[in-house]
Design an enzyme around this catalytic site. Sequence first.
Site, PDB file in Angstrom:
ATOM      1  N   HIS A  14      18.964  69.067 -16.708  1.00 52.41           N
ATOM      2  CA  HIS A  14      19.639  68.502 -15.519  1.00 52.41           C
ATOM      3  C   HIS A  14      18.574  67.963 -14.581  1.00 52.41           C
ATOM      4  O   HIS A  14      17.433  68.546 -14.066  1.00 52.41           O
ATOM      5  CB  HIS A  14      20.175  69.730 -14.332  1.00 52.41           C
ATOM      6  CG  HIS A  14      20.639  69.285 -13.260  1.00 52.41           C
ATOM      7  ND1 HIS A  14      22.044  69.619 -12.934  1.00 52.41           N
ATOM      8  CD2 HIS A  14      20.215  68.589 -12.219  1.00 52.41           C
ATOM      9  CE1 HIS A  14      22.278  69.096 -11.429  1.00 52.41           C
ATOM     10  NE2 HIS A  14      21.237  68.525 -11.190  1.00 52.41           N
ATOM     11  N   HIS A  16      17.205  64.360 -12.212  1.00 51.71           N
ATOM     12  CA  HIS A  16      17.396  63.068 -11.204  1.00 51.71           C
ATOM     13  C   HIS A  16      16.363  62.029 -11.488  1.00 51.71           C
ATOM     14  O   HIS A  16      15.105  62.373 -11.249  1.00 51.71           O
ATOM     15  CB  HIS A  16      17.794  63.216  -9.980  1.00 51.71           C
ATOM     16  CG  HIS A  16      18.736  64.302  -9.871  1.00 51.71           C
ATOM     17  ND1 HIS A  16      20.097  63.513  -9.481  1.00 51.71           N
ATOM     18  CD2 HIS A  16      18.968  65.622  -9.746  1.00 51.71           C
ATOM     19  CE1 HIS A  16      20.774  64.811  -9.268  1.00 51.71           C
ATOM     20  NE2 HIS A  16      20.077  65.898  -9.361  1.00 51.71           N
ATOM     21  N   ASN A  42      24.321  60.588 -10.185  1.00 52.00           N
ATOM     22  CA  ASN A  42      24.459  60.289  -8.976  1.00 52.00           C
ATOM     23  C   ASN A  42      23.519  58.908  -8.276  1.00 52.00           C
ATOM     24  O   ASN A  42      22.695  59.226  -7.229  1.00 52.00           O
ATOM     25  CB  ASN A  42      24.537  61.370  -8.008  1.00 52.00           C
ATOM     26  CG  ASN A  42      22.909  61.965  -8.026  1.00 52.00           C
ATOM     27  OD1 ASN A  42      22.351  61.938  -8.910  1.00 52.00           O
ATOM     28  ND2 ASN A  42      22.624  62.762  -6.851  1.00 52.00           N
ATOM     29  N   LYS A 100      29.703  64.911 -14.839  1.00 48.61           N
ATOM     30  CA  LYS A 100      29.357  65.557 -13.778  1.00 48.61           C
ATOM     31  C   LYS A 100      30.710  65.631 -12.564  1.00 48.61           C
ATOM     32  O   LYS A 100      30.655  64.658 -12.365  1.00 48.61           O
ATOM     33  CB  LYS A 100      27.957  65.178 -13.283  1.00 48.61           C
ATOM     34  CG  LYS A 100      27.516  65.671 -11.843  1.00 48.61           C
ATOM     35  CD  LYS A 100      26.874  67.115 -12.415  1.00 48.61           C
ATOM     36  CE  LYS A 100      26.460  68.097 -11.358  1.00 48.61           C
ATOM     37  NZ  LYS A 100      25.333  67.589 -10.669  1.00 48.61           N
ATOM     38  N   HIS A 137      28.750  70.714 -10.091  1.00 51.13           N
ATOM     39  CA  HIS A 137      27.782  71.193  -8.810  1.00 51.13           C
ATOM     40  C   HIS A 137      28.874  72.286  -7.979  1.00 51.13           C
ATOM     41  O   HIS A 137      29.655  71.840  -7.505  1.00 51.13           O
ATOM     42  CB  HIS A 137      27.432  70.064  -7.918  1.00 51.13           C
ATOM     43  CG  HIS A 137      26.660  70.365  -6.682  1.00 51.13           C
ATOM     44  ND1 HIS A 137      25.481  69.865  -6.646  1.00 51.13           N
ATOM     45  CD2 HIS A 137      27.006  71.111  -5.458  1.00 51.13           C
ATOM     46  CE1 HIS A 137      25.089  70.320  -5.358  1.00 51.13           C
ATOM     47  NE2 HIS A 137      26.036  71.094  -4.883  1.00 51.13           N
ATOM     48  N   HIS A 175      22.599  74.455 -11.528  1.00 50.66           N
ATOM     49  CA  HIS A 175      21.481  74.761 -10.657  1.00 50.66           C
ATOM     50  C   HIS A 175      22.108  76.228  -9.824  1.00 50.66           C
ATOM     51  O   HIS A 175      22.294  76.035  -8.710  1.00 50.66           O
ATOM     52  CB  HIS A 175      21.142  74.035  -9.645  1.00 50.66           C
ATOM     53  CG  HIS A 175      21.833  72.750  -9.165  1.00 50.66           C
ATOM     54  ND1 HIS A 175      23.087  73.389  -8.787  1.00 50.66           N
ATOM     55  CD2 HIS A 175      22.095  71.608  -9.355  1.00 50.66           C
ATOM     56  CE1 HIS A 175      23.767  72.268  -8.334  1.00 50.66           C
ATOM     57  NE2 HIS A 175      23.181  71.233  -8.687  1.00 50.66           N
ATOM     58  N   ASP A 248      16.688  70.041 -12.041  1.00 50.10           N
ATOM     59  CA  ASP A 248      17.212  69.729 -10.842  1.00 50.10           C
ATOM     60  C   ASP A 248      16.125  68.658 -10.264  1.00 50.10           C
ATOM     61  O   ASP A 248      16.174  68.562  -8.777  1.00 50.10           O
ATOM     62  CB  ASP A 248      18.052  70.350  -9.964  1.00 50.10           C
ATOM     63  CG  ASP A 248      18.825  69.705  -9.053  1.00 50.10           C
ATOM     64  OD1 ASP A 248      18.950  68.689  -9.336  1.00 50.10           O
ATOM     65  OD2 ASP A 248      19.234  70.500  -8.054  1.00 50.10           O
ATOM     66  N   ALA A 264      18.033  66.184   0.833  1.00 54.00           N
ATOM     67  CA  ALA A 264      17.885  67.408  -0.203  1.00 54.00           C
ATOM     68  C   ALA A 264      17.437  66.986  -1.524  1.00 54.00           C
ATOM     69  O   ALA A 264      17.664  65.976  -2.253  1.00 54.00           O
ATOM     70  CB  ALA A 264      19.392  68.083  -0.362  1.00 54.00           C
TER      71      ALA A 264
HETATM   72  O1  DOR Z   1      18.741  69.025  -3.859  1.00 55.04           O
HETATM   73  C1  DOR Z   1      19.493  68.224  -4.638  1.00 55.04           C
HETATM   74  N1  DOR Z   1      19.323  66.878  -4.761  1.00 55.04           N
HETATM   75  N2  DOR Z   1      20.808  68.823  -5.040  1.00 55.04           N
HETATM   76  C2  DOR Z   1      21.469  67.896  -5.463  1.00 55.04           C
HETATM   77  O2  DOR Z   1      22.808  68.282  -6.001  1.00 55.04           O
HETATM   78  C3  DOR Z   1      21.443  66.382  -5.684  1.00 55.04           C
HETATM   79  C4  DOR Z   1      19.931  65.988  -5.484  1.00 55.04           C
HETATM   80  C5  DOR Z   1      19.621  64.911  -5.281  1.00 55.04           C
HETATM   81  O3  DOR Z   1      20.248  63.883  -5.843  1.00 55.04           O
HETATM   82  O4  DOR Z   1      18.688  64.511  -4.653  1.00 55.04           O
HETATM   83 ZN    ZN Z   2      20.892  67.642  -9.199  1.00 51.51          ZN
END
Ligand code: DOR
Ligand code: ZN
Length: 349
Positions: A14, A16, A42, A100, A137, A175, A248, A264
């Site tokens: 997982h 990004h 995303n 997702k 999620h 997560h 994550d 976040a």
């Molecule tokens: O903390 C997070 N950041 N949780 C998520 O689900 C997405 C991620 C983000 O893409 O920044």
């Molecule tokens: Zn994530």
Amino acid sequence: MVSELTIQRPNDMHLHLRDGDMLKAVTPHTSADFGRAIIMPNLVPPVTRTDHARAYHQRIMAAVPKGHAFDPMMTLYLTETTDIDDLVNGVKEGLIKAVKLYPAGATTNSDSGVRDVTKIMPVLEKMAEINLPLLVHGEVTTHEIDIFDREKVFIETVLDPLRQALPDLRVVMEHITTKDGADYAAAGNENLAATITTHHLIINRNHILVGGIKPHYYCLPVAKREEHRLALRKAATSGDPRFFLGTDSAPHTTSTKENACGCAGIYSSLNTMSCLTEVFEQEKALDKLEAFASLNGAAFYGLAPNPQKMRLVKQQEPVSYPATIEVGNETVTTFDPGYPLHWRVENLD
Ligand code: DOR
Ligand code: ZN
């Protein structure tokens, strides 16, 4: 006392990577230590179609330094209008490895996510038929539900009914952050798995809120009470094949984190394996690290372990990682576990 450990090259199930300058800056940190990663879709706009995923895959590969053996496993972002034929073609082509599900509004760039689960049932039925995992999620977004309860309520009101309606659908609870999530995954059958991040094994909600607000510990789902962190540690170090690593790692610039409305996401790609080894050592479970980080995730996705190996060596002097990395004119702040790390990572052929 164990001071050296060799495991198969790990996978990050997982991750990004973003796009543009950020993608170029962070990809080498993952591709140095991980053989594969499940790439989150995303982006803005989200990766909703196979042609988007193909182009994104090319941009990722262009950012992987020569000599790094790295396979980015692409996912599509599920919407209420996902094109089933396009998805099936992407899977047949061997490009799309999972889909997702973001409940609309749950987190960063989730506005195009799902509001009404009944609208996605035809896609989910097709996914069950072709054995394609749904990555979830798992948080409800209703305002009445306290943010610390959103995972538990999601499991009860959305996930469990969905799994009962579609028992053949393979699901990864992404997560997980609660004992409820760990217990639910542990009670599931072979169609259910859960990823756990490195940081949720290290921080609880006190880390975010006690002694001043710490934006670099803020992510979603938000870290919970200590009892939940302990339950996650127990699950991760159990060797149970349903639990595997998904960092994550989610880079945001330092200025968008240290902000009146901070983003976040925690950036942990750089030091995850050092942090994790420290956690497994603390839990007297170094013998379970390979299952969690290298074997269980690959097996769930029907893949053999990576052929390469990673050696982890314990050293007296703390291993130092940069507190920030540069991205264009900005920086991204690296996850700080709050204690010195002593395990050095060596990547082997
Ligand atoms: O903390 C997070 N950041 N949780 C998520 O689900 C997405 C991620 C983000 O893409 O920044
Ligand atoms: Zn994530």
